[in-house]
Design a protein around this motif. Structure first.
Motif, PDB file in Angstrom:
ATOM      1  N   GLU A  38       0.820  -1.211   0.000  1.00 27.17           N
ATOM      2  CA  GLU A  38       0.000   0.000   0.000  1.00 27.17           C
ATOM      3  C   GLU A  38       0.859   1.268   0.000  1.00 27.17           C
ATOM      4  OE1 GLU A  38      -3.374   0.107  -0.270  1.00 27.17           O
ATOM      5  OE2 GLU A  38      -3.238  -2.056  -0.590  1.00 27.17           O
ATOM      6  N   ASN A  42       1.333   3.956  -3.027  1.00 30.48           N
ATOM      7  CA  ASN A  42       1.041   5.386  -2.860  1.00 30.48           C
ATOM      8  C   ASN A  42       2.213   6.230  -3.348  1.00 30.48           C
ATOM      9  OD1 ASN A  42      -1.466   4.949  -1.792  1.00 30.48           O
ATOM     10  ND2 ASN A  42      -0.921   5.400   0.338  1.00 30.48           N
ATOM     11  N   ALA A  46       2.110   8.857  -6.402  1.00 35.70           N
ATOM     12  CA  ALA A  46       2.494  10.265  -6.251  1.00 35.70           C
ATOM     13  C   ALA A  46       3.537  10.640  -7.299  1.00 35.70           C
ATOM     14  CB  ALA A  46       3.039  10.503  -4.846  1.00 35.70           C
ATOM     15  N   ASP A  83       9.509   9.064  -1.578  1.00 41.63           N
ATOM     16  CA  ASP A  83       9.333   9.305  -3.008  1.00 41.63           C
ATOM     17  C   ASP A  83       9.619  10.756  -3.323  1.00 41.63           C
ATOM     18  OD1 ASP A  83       6.806  11.030  -3.168  1.00 41.63           O
ATOM     19  OD2 ASP A  83       6.067   9.337  -1.960  1.00 41.63           O
ATOM     20  N   MET A  88       2.545  16.595  -0.342  1.00 41.49           N
ATOM     21  CA  MET A  88       1.249  17.106   0.135  1.00 41.49           C
ATOM     22  C   MET A  88       1.454  18.404   0.899  1.00 41.49           C
ATOM     23  SD  MET A  88      -0.777  13.749   1.559  1.00 41.49           S
ATOM     24  CE  MET A  88       0.637  12.774   2.008  1.00 41.49           C
ATOM     25  N   TYR A  96      -6.751  14.428   2.701  1.00 41.84           N
ATOM     26  CA  TYR A  96      -6.582  13.052   2.209  1.00 41.84           C
ATOM     27  C   TYR A  96      -6.256  12.046   3.300  1.00 41.84           C
ATOM     28  CZ  TYR A  96      -6.406  15.356  -2.307  1.00 41.84           C
ATOM     29  OH  TYR A  96      -6.705  16.107  -3.402  1.00 41.84           O
ATOM     30  N   GLY A 124      -8.275  -1.462   0.699  1.00 38.03           N
ATOM     31  CA  GLY A 124      -8.391  -0.547  -0.432  1.00 38.03           C
ATOM     32  C   GLY A 124      -9.816  -0.073  -0.632  1.00 38.03           C
ATOM     33  N   GLY A 127     -10.488   2.959   1.316  1.00 37.24           N
ATOM     34  CA  GLY A 127      -9.466   3.993   1.314  1.00 37.24           C
ATOM     35  C   GLY A 127      -8.620   3.943   2.568  1.00 37.24           C
ATOM     36  N   GLY A 129      -5.757   2.435   2.626  1.00 37.60           N
ATOM     37  CA  GLY A 129      -4.420   2.067   2.173  1.00 37.60           C
ATOM     38  C   GLY A 129      -3.330   2.560   3.100  1.00 37.60           C
ATOM     39  N   PHE A 130      -3.315   3.844   3.288  1.00 39.43           N
ATOM     40  CA  PHE A 130      -2.271   4.420   4.125  1.00 39.43           C
ATOM     41  C   PHE A 130      -2.328   3.888   5.555  1.00 39.43           C
ATOM     42  CE2 PHE A 130      -1.513   7.657   7.351  1.00 39.43           C
ATOM     43  CZ  PHE A 130      -0.131   7.720   7.259  1.00 39.43           C
ATOM     44  N   THR A 176       7.606  12.826  -0.449  1.00 39.21           N
ATOM     45  CA  THR A 176       7.094  12.350   0.843  1.00 39.21           C
ATOM     46  C   THR A 176       7.968  11.249   1.430  1.00 39.21           C
ATOM     47  OG1 THR A 176       4.855  12.813   0.042  1.00 39.21           O
ATOM     48  CG2 THR A 176       5.027  11.368   1.959  1.00 39.21           C
TER      49      THR A 176
END
Ligand SMILES: Nc1ncnc2c1ncn2[C@@H]1O[C@H](COP(=O)(O)OP(=O)(O)OP(=O)(O)O)[C@@H](O)[C@H]1O
Length: 620
Positions: A38, A42, A46, A83, A88, A96, A124, A127, A129-130, A176
């Motif tokens: 996950e 992400n 991004a 990444d 954000m 988010y 998933g 939402g 995921g994070f 991030t």
């Protein structure tokens, strides 16, 4: 609200339960490792978004190196996923991370209460995921800086309670870092090999380079994401070896590529199957935008196609929902139909363009085509054109060709074309030779699927019946208008029948008949009715007991009225006395002829065979 966090801000996550994390932990228990899938996905998303923005001219800065890095710090007990994507702003984090995910979580909590079986599929879908990071972390930090000009870096932390904090941070570069402070009960994830195993499993084909332990672990542009026109056979074979290092080369492959009415790409390979029916399924891997999801493709790929190998990638398959939902999903149904059609089209194309090559491959793909024909009507409709049968001379025919070939000689008086076949040319040789003497052609059906196949297709081919050469006497297998005359009188036939019944009485169950056959055929022919044998065969190959499994084997014993041996038996009986029971010599002849018939059916075994051999020796 301002776009930046000017001072440390504390907040309460908007959720109706005190702490969702124990719930996340508990209900995703079996799948903890997916937190990394996950978070890396992400990070990849991004990065991809930034590339897109650059493409649209909405980002004019330097893209630079865009890889995603996973770092393990065993001492600090952290895993960091970094990444250089869009990053954000503080507002975006609030939107988010804080709100959307948590409202999803609230919904999740509501739903899971009723359904325990959806565990593991939730993430998933809602939402979350994070938040899957909290399955393994006691605390999660996000340090992020948006790509937007003048953006300021932000640090968000949350310790798994419903409280978070958000504050300004120092970060040079856009992008991030997600820092997981791994919880005590999850320290297995602090092992290098464990992390690289997970990355290898889920990230092998992610579209952005992933670095772990100073190595790039993925192939960002796997074959299915490329255009068929720019690929050579070697590329397909090399990719196959990448997926299945130990396998033989595939026979051929299909490159799938649709974008309407659903999105799907992939490459399916036809492996060498031979007769190995126990072949392991789960050789097709399902991806969603290059993220590995599962190798259980049961619901997405029709059963018979699961014998194929390869990769399917579709963002349109609802991956994170429960199984029953997946089966009724209309996209899944369409995908299923599409794949079936593509495979049938490919086979038909090879058949039309390279008949010889197709025939050579048929030993391998026959199993698959036949399986498809009996299990999927739509495929069966198409496969009728290219499914082949092979005769004992090794020649291949389509159904239509074969009927054309044999219909003149092998049509019975009711107008049904009879296909004769052997399942073991060695064992059924006597019967095959008798059939061939009459100019009949014999097919070979010797693979494990054939009993099912014959049963499944027979009624689909018009006015055709399929019979094993030893299922009955030839006259009965293909009943003709004009029959051979019997040289015996009705009385003699009746006498012969009685003598046989008396001599052979007892088990197994016998039905004795007298038939006029050519003199060069066997004096006695033993047959097992097609129907009974077929049921037994099918039960044997499917590993189950058939409803006929316990049925005593029924044998038909046909006496050839025209054979000199039959006359000899009658003469012997006549000279030995008026009662058939007196006829010792006649009975010995009958047993001998019967044993010979059993022998040629491969049914004389064990002590009966030994006795028969002894007896033959004593006559030498
Ligand atoms: N590394 C990242 N860089 C930028 N934004 C991110 C990053 N990670 C998460 N986000 C933002 O947070 C949002 C929520 O992430 P989360 O993983 O919970 O859900 P999702 O990715 O939208 O959906 P999914 O359930 O498929 O994972 C994302 O949509 C994205 O906007």
């Amino acid at each position: 609200m301002e776009a930046t966090a000017s001072a440390t801000e504390k907040g309460q996550l908007s959720i109706h339960t005190d702490n969702i994390f124990p719930i996340i932990k508990k209900f995703l228990y079996s799948d903890h490792e997916i937190f990394l899938r996950e978070l890396v996905s992400n990070a990849v998303d991004a990065t991809q978004k930034l590339k897109k923005l650059a493409g649209f001219g909405e980002f004019n800065g330097e893209l630079g190196e865009l890889k995603v890095t996973v770092k393990l710090d065993e001492e600090a007990k952290t895993i960091t996923i970094s990444d250089r994507g869009i990053g954000m702003t503080a507002d975006e984090i609030k939107k988010y991370i804080n709100q959307i995910a948590f409202s999803g979580a609230a919904e999740f909590v509501e739903k899971y209460k009723e359904k325990e079986d959806t565990r593991g599929n939730i993430i998933g879908n809602f939402g979350l995921g994070f938040y899957s990071s909290f399955m393994v972390a006691r605390e999660v930090e996000i340090i992020t800086k948006s790509f937007q000009e003048g953006a300021e870096a932000v640090r968000w932390t949350c310790d798994g309670s419903t409280e978070f904090s958000i504050e300004p941070a120092q970060k040079e570069d856009r992008g991030t870092d997600i820092i997981l402070h791994v919880a005590e009960d999850s320290e297995e994830f602090l092992q290098k090999y464990r992390l690289s195993g997970i990355l290898e499993k889920y990230g092998k084909f992610l579209p952005v380079e992933i670095e772990f332990d100073e190595k790039i672990i993925n192939n960002p542009s796997p074959i299915w994401t490329r255009q068929p026109s720019e690929l050579k056979d070697e590329d397909y074979i090399a990719f196959y070896k990448e997926l299945h290092p130990m396998s033989e080369d595939p026979l051929f492959w299909i490159h799938l590529n649709v974008d309407y009415p659903f999105n799907l790409t992939g490459v399916l390979y036809f492996p060498k199957l031979k007769n190995d029916f126990s072949i392991k399924k789960e050789k097709i891997q399902l991806y969603s935008r290059q993220v590995f999801i599962t190798d259980e493709v049961k619901d997405v790929v029709p059963d018979f196609l699961q014998l194929l190998h390869g990769v399917i990638d579709s963002p349109d398959i609802p991956l994170n929902v429960s199984r029953s939902y997946l089966q009724s999903d209309s996209n899944v149904k369409k995908i299923n139909g599409y794949i079936t059609r593509k495979v049938a089209d490919k086979l038909s194309e090879i058949f039309r363009n390279d008949r010889e090559g197709f025939e050579k491959k048929f030993d391998d793909i026959g199993l698959f085509v036949k399986y498809g024909m009996i299990s999927d009507d739509k495929f069966g409709e198409k496969a009728k054109e290219f499914c082949l049968v092979k005769n004992l001379e090794g020649k291949h025919f389509t159904f239509e060709e074969y009927t054309e070939k044999v219909k003149e000689n092998q049509t019975d008086k009711a107008g049904t074309v009879v296909w004769l076949y052997a399942s073991d040319a060695q064992k059924q040789d006597t019967y095959i030779q008798s059939a061939q003497k009459r100019g009949y052609d014999v097919l070979i059906f010797d693979s494990v699927i054939d009993p099912h196949f014959i049963n499944g297709i027979e009624y689909k081919i018009e006015k055709t019946s399929i019979k094993r050469v030893d299922a009955d006497t030839l006259d009965k297998l293909i009943e003709k208008e004009i029959k051979l005359e019997s040289v015996l009188s009705k009385d003699d036939e009746e006498r012969a029948k009685k003598l046989f019944e008396e001599t052979l009485g007892g088990a197994p169950k016998l039905t004795v008949t007298v038939e006029a056959m050519p003199t060069d055929e066997m004096p006695v022919v033993i047959t097992i009715p097609e129907f009974i044998r077929r049921m037994n065969d099918m039960a044997a190959t499917s590993g189950q007991k058939s409803m006929f499994g316990d049925m005593p084997m029924m044998l038909n014993v046909a006496i050839n009225a025209n054979h000199p041996v039959t006359q000899k038996i009658l003469n012997a009986a006549a000279s030995e006395g008026s009662e058939p029971s007196d006829a010792a010599e006649a009975k010995a002849l009958i047993r001998h002829a019967y044993n010979l018939a059993l022998l040629s059916q491969g049914m004389l075994t064990g002590s009966d065979l030994t006795a028969f051999v002894q007896q033959a020796i004593s006559r030498l």
